[in-house]
Write an enzyme that holds these catalytic residues in place. Structure first.
Site, mmCIF file in Angstrom:
data_model
loop_
_atom_site.group_PDB
_atom_site.id
_atom_site.type_symbol
_atom_site.label_atom_id
_atom_site.label_comp_id
_atom_site.label_asym_id
_atom_site.label_seq_id
_atom_site.Cartn_x
_atom_site.Cartn_y
_atom_site.Cartn_z
ATOM 1 N N GLY A 17 0.821 -1.207 0.000
ATOM 2 C CA GLY A 17 0.000 0.000 0.000
ATOM 3 C C GLY A 17 0.856 1.257 0.000
ATOM 4 O O GLY A 17 2.084 1.210 0.142
ATOM 5 N N ASP A 18 0.188 2.405 -0.224
ATOM 6 C CA ASP A 18 0.829 3.724 -0.170
ATOM 7 C C ASP A 18 1.938 3.905 -1.193
ATOM 8 O O ASP A 18 2.888 4.653 -0.976
ATOM 9 C CB ASP A 18 1.384 4.006 1.249
ATOM 10 C CG ASP A 18 0.307 3.869 2.306
ATOM 11 O OD1 ASP A 18 -0.859 4.145 1.985
ATOM 12 O OD2 ASP A 18 0.640 3.482 3.437
ATOM 13 N N LYS A 66 -0.619 5.557 -5.463
ATOM 14 C CA LYS A 66 -1.718 5.307 -6.421
ATOM 15 C C LYS A 66 -2.540 6.569 -6.688
ATOM 16 O O LYS A 66 -2.850 6.886 -7.835
ATOM 17 C CB LYS A 66 -2.638 4.186 -5.880
ATOM 18 C CG LYS A 66 -1.918 2.850 -5.692
ATOM 19 C CD LYS A 66 -2.805 1.814 -5.045
ATOM 20 C CE LYS A 66 -3.128 2.091 -3.600
ATOM 21 N NZ LYS A 66 -1.998 1.988 -2.654
ATOM 22 N N GLY A 76 -5.935 5.571 1.925
ATOM 23 C CA GLY A 76 -5.674 7.003 1.991
ATOM 24 C C GLY A 76 -4.880 7.343 0.752
ATOM 25 O O GLY A 76 -3.705 6.988 0.656
ATOM 26 N N HIS A 77 -5.517 7.940 -0.237
ATOM 27 C CA HIS A 77 -4.857 8.227 -1.515
ATOM 28 C C HIS A 77 -4.611 9.728 -1.617
ATOM 29 O O HIS A 77 -5.558 10.510 -1.704
ATOM 30 C CB HIS A 77 -5.722 7.727 -2.683
ATOM 31 C CG HIS A 77 -5.840 6.229 -2.705
ATOM 32 N ND1 HIS A 77 -6.513 5.545 -3.682
ATOM 33 C CD2 HIS A 77 -5.336 5.285 -1.877
ATOM 34 C CE1 HIS A 77 -6.425 4.241 -3.436
ATOM 35 N NE2 HIS A 77 -5.730 4.060 -2.347
ATOM 36 N N GLN A 98 -4.975 -0.327 -1.270
ATOM 37 C CA GLN A 98 -3.999 -1.182 -0.583
ATOM 38 C C GLN A 98 -2.932 -1.658 -1.592
ATOM 39 O O GLN A 98 -2.670 -0.951 -2.546
ATOM 40 C CB GLN A 98 -4.667 -2.377 0.115
ATOM 41 C CG GLN A 98 -5.514 -2.003 1.332
ATOM 42 C CD GLN A 98 -6.862 -1.407 0.990
ATOM 43 O OE1 GLN A 98 -7.656 -2.010 0.295
ATOM 44 N NE2 GLN A 98 -7.139 -0.229 1.495
ATOM 45 N N THR A 109 -5.356 -7.177 4.427
ATOM 46 C CA THR A 109 -6.684 -6.569 4.490
ATOM 47 C C THR A 109 -7.707 -7.647 4.092
ATOM 48 O O THR A 109 -7.340 -8.814 3.906
ATOM 49 C CB THR A 109 -6.760 -5.294 3.618
ATOM 50 O OG1 THR A 109 -7.990 -4.623 3.924
ATOM 51 C CG2 THR A 109 -6.681 -5.606 2.123
ATOM 52 N N SER A 123 7.987 8.734 -11.020
ATOM 53 C CA SER A 123 7.457 9.876 -10.281
ATOM 54 C C SER A 123 8.589 10.467 -9.457
ATOM 55 O O SER A 123 9.299 9.745 -8.747
ATOM 56 C CB SER A 123 6.313 9.397 -9.383
ATOM 57 O OG SER A 123 5.902 10.430 -8.520
HETATM 58 P P1 GDP Z 1 -1.510 5.668 -2.080
HETATM 59 O O1 GDP Z 1 -2.236 5.100 -0.916
HETATM 60 O O2 GDP Z 1 -0.881 4.608 -2.916
HETATM 61 O O3 GDP Z 1 -2.340 6.621 -2.890
HETATM 62 O O4 GDP Z 1 -0.299 6.499 -1.471
HETATM 63 P P2 GDP Z 1 -0.379 7.545 -0.246
HETATM 64 O O5 GDP Z 1 -1.018 8.778 -0.737
HETATM 65 O O6 GDP Z 1 -0.930 6.898 0.966
HETATM 66 O O7 GDP Z 1 1.162 7.743 0.069
HETATM 67 C C1 GDP Z 1 2.042 8.206 -0.884
HETATM 68 C C2 GDP Z 1 2.692 9.492 -0.350
HETATM 69 O O8 GDP Z 1 3.794 9.802 -1.153
HETATM 70 C C3 GDP Z 1 1.776 10.693 -0.431
HETATM 71 O O9 GDP Z 1 2.085 11.561 0.606
HETATM 72 C C4 GDP Z 1 2.117 11.309 -1.784
HETATM 73 O O10 GDP Z 1 1.850 12.699 -1.822
HETATM 74 C C5 GDP Z 1 3.592 11.046 -1.848
HETATM 75 N N1 GDP Z 1 4.156 10.807 -3.179
HETATM 76 C C6 GDP Z 1 3.631 10.169 -4.255
HETATM 77 N N2 GDP Z 1 4.537 10.073 -5.253
HETATM 78 C C7 GDP Z 1 5.653 10.666 -4.791
HETATM 79 C C8 GDP Z 1 6.954 10.869 -5.348
HETATM 80 O O11 GDP Z 1 7.285 10.470 -6.455
HETATM 81 N N3 GDP Z 1 7.859 11.533 -4.543
HETATM 82 C C9 GDP Z 1 7.554 11.968 -3.291
HETATM 83 N N4 GDP Z 1 8.500 12.599 -2.595
HETATM 84 N N5 GDP Z 1 6.349 11.796 -2.748
HETATM 85 C C10 GDP Z 1 5.420 11.141 -3.483
HETATM 86 P P1 IMO Z 2 -3.845 2.533 0.540
HETATM 87 O O1 IMO Z 2 -4.975 2.331 -0.424
HETATM 88 C C1 IMO Z 2 -1.269 0.861 3.626
HETATM 89 C C2 IMO Z 2 -3.023 -2.170 6.254
HETATM 90 C C3 IMO Z 2 -3.209 -1.803 7.698
HETATM 91 C C4 IMO Z 2 -3.092 -3.173 8.345
HETATM 92 C C5 IMO Z 2 -3.759 -4.091 7.328
HETATM 93 C C6 IMO Z 2 -5.222 -4.375 7.614
HETATM 94 O O2 IMO Z 2 -3.753 3.911 1.075
HETATM 95 O O3 IMO Z 2 -2.564 2.029 -0.030
HETATM 96 P P2 IMO Z 2 -7.493 -3.005 7.536
HETATM 97 O O4 IMO Z 2 -7.833 -1.634 7.990
HETATM 98 O O5 IMO Z 2 -7.699 -3.230 6.088
HETATM 99 O O6 IMO Z 2 -8.151 -4.056 8.387
HETATM 100 O O7 IMO Z 2 -5.916 -3.159 7.829
HETATM 101 O O8 IMO Z 2 -3.660 -3.426 6.075
HETATM 102 N N1 IMO Z 2 -3.649 -1.228 5.279
HETATM 103 C C7 IMO Z 2 -2.969 -0.360 4.544
HETATM 104 N N2 IMO Z 2 -1.655 -0.065 4.521
HETATM 105 N N3 IMO Z 2 -2.110 1.463 2.749
HETATM 106 C C8 IMO Z 2 -3.429 1.162 2.755
HETATM 107 O O9 IMO Z 2 -4.270 1.626 1.809
HETATM 108 C C9 IMO Z 2 -3.916 0.247 3.698
HETATM 109 N N4 IMO Z 2 -5.144 -0.257 3.984
HETATM 110 C C10 IMO Z 2 -4.963 -1.174 4.948
HETATM 111 O O10 IMO Z 2 -2.218 -0.910 8.137
HETATM 112 O O11 IMO Z 2 -1.745 -3.539 8.431
HETATM 113 MG MG MG Z 3 -2.318 5.332 1.162
#
Ligand code: GDP
Ligand code: IMO
Ligand code: MG
Length: 422
Positions: free
Chosen positions: A12-13, A16, A40-41, A222, A237, A409
């Protein structure tokens, strides 16, 4: 008539939200197919950062349609908060956001159950976001769920109460105190807000629109390593986060899938518990967390950080059938003298490239060291201008995985995105 998918290859994170937003101009429809408010996107443009949980990341493009598909679990309270924080009026948003009648609802009592289950888990705590995801999907698969389409029924309040009473009976066996009323007010306000949006059988819409040549992007939540079947169970998840999940979560045939974009960070992060072979519990891990601002977009928790894990990446590529790789956060790696990539594992002393079934296996990563790059890269606009050490890092990944990296990116902003021909 093809539908493309963008999904996370790690835990995750991966970025996306940012990339879906950056890709949205070439699509007509952006659709979420699984997960819920655990996601959390983040996306950034004009120096403002937005974090979306339930709403697809195409929402800021006023001429695009966004769909919350049947595979998503929706908490109306979270939905309401998110809609209010977006900016545009409900009237305006309801023209570009459509919700599946078949998406299951997260009830206030699902959140309480999530917390009660987690509180009793001791060493096997998952580190859930506590948004009620597990209990809501459990009710869905055990055929006890409430769906968005049900909110239009005249006896909705009665069936809601029946569900809550069932949950309260389960909670009696837990030594866990809670206040249902704390969640219920906002939840019922969210139900009224949901009614202002189109609630339809979105599978018809998706298939009809794809059939008439509209371009659709399915947005995963995720990551593959958190998939209910293929992640490090039980530290996962409760949904299928993989490409197959887009078919069940939107109601489309596998034959309709076109490109499958797999997104990964140039290193790895994980929030919550579970195996993480390349985790760095040292100064390097701290640096990655601080430079990369690795704190959860949903819960604010510090993310665990480590080097890129190729056996895990290759596994994800295999499970999803990835056609193009997107790499994010290359800018965070600027300034390291050397960069490590895990190319295999040593499991109980034996070299191995498979992810062991057993979460307790003693895994030692086997690393290849590559030269780092020192340059700031966020303002670079073309692949050719990237530092040669970074291009070498990317080519190494392409050679190992056999999949082209077609996007790099270099910062969180929409504009800090370099596309490259396949
Ligand atoms: P998602 O859940 O896959 O949408 O990712 P999140 O938003 O949870 O976490 C990604 C974090 O990295 C966010 O704070 C974005 O603003 C940041 N981010 C995304 N791409 C880049 C990148 O290429 N460089 C940096 N420094 N930050 C990035
Ligand atoms: P995005 O879409 C990162 C993790 C939680 C936990 C496990 C189960 O932003 O990438 P849950 O709430 O689904 O029962 O949690 O999955 N988790 C994530 N980690 N990014 C996420 O979403 C996540 N959604 C759930 O931290 O370990
Ligand atoms: Mg996220």
């Amino acid at each position: 008539m093809k539908i493309d998918i963008l999904l996370g290859l790690q835990w995750g994170d991966e970025g996306k939200g940012k990339i879906v937003d950056a890709l949205s101009p070439v699509y007509d429809i952006i659709a979420r197919f699984q997960g819920g408010p655990n996601a959390g996107h983040s996306l950034e443009f004009n120096n403002v950062k937005h974090v979306l949980h339930l709403i697809p990341s195409g929402i800021f493009h006023t001429d695009k349609l966004n769909i919350i598909g049947n595979g998503v679990v929706i908490d109306p309270g979270v939905f309401k908060k998110e809609i209010e924080e977006l900016g545009p009026s409900v009237d305006e948003l309801s023209k570009r956001l459509i919700i599946s009648s078949k998406a299951n609802l997260i009830l206030p009592s699902h959140r309480i159950l999530d917390a009660a289950y987690e509180s009793q888990k001791g060493l096997t705590k998952i580190g859930s976001t506590l948004k009620g995801i597990g209990p809501a999907y459990t009710d869905k698969t055990s055929r006890n769920g409430l769906r968005v389409g049900d909110i239009l029924r005249s006896d909705f309040r009665k069936i809601y109460d029946d569900h809550v009473n069932r949950h309260l009976a389960i909670l009696k066996s837990y030594d866990f105190s809670f206040k249902l009323e704390d969640y219920e007010k906002g939840w019922f306000e969210g139900i009224e807000l949901l009614k202002k949006f189109q609630i339809i059988n979105t599978e018809y819409l998706v298939n009809n629109e794809a059939g008439s040549g509209k371009k659709i992007l399915a947005e995963g939540a995720q990551g593959t390593m958190l998939d209910i079947d293929f992640g490090s169970y039980p530290f996962v998840t409760s949904s299928n986060t993989i490409s197959a999940g887009a078919c069940t979560g939107l109601g489309v045939s596998p034959r309709m899938i076109g490109e499958i974009f797999g997104i990964f960070k140039a290193y790895c992060t994980r929030v919550g518990s579970g195996p993480f072979p390349t985790e760095l519990i040292n100064e390097t891990g701290e640096s990655l967390r601080n430079i990369g601002r690795e704190f959860g977009s949903t819960t604010g928790r510090p993310r665990r950080c480590g080097w890129l894990d190729l056996p895990a990446l290759k596994y994800s590529i295999m499970i999803n059938g990835i056609t193009q790789l997107f790499m994010t956060k290359a800018d965070v790696m600027s300034g390291f003298d050397t960069i490590k990539i895990c190319t295999s594992y040593s499991v109980n002393g034996k070299e191995c490239t498979e992810i062991p079934f057993n979460n307790d296996a003693e895994i030692e990563p086997v690393y290849t060291e590559l030269k780092g790059w020192q340059e700031e890269i966020s303002s670079i606009k073309s692949y050719e201008k990237l530092p040669s050490a970074l291009k070498h890092f990317i080519e190494f990944i392409e050679k190992e995985t056999g999949v082209p990296v077609t996007m790099v990116s270099v910062g969180p902003d929409r504009e800090e995105t370099i596309f490259r021909k396949k």
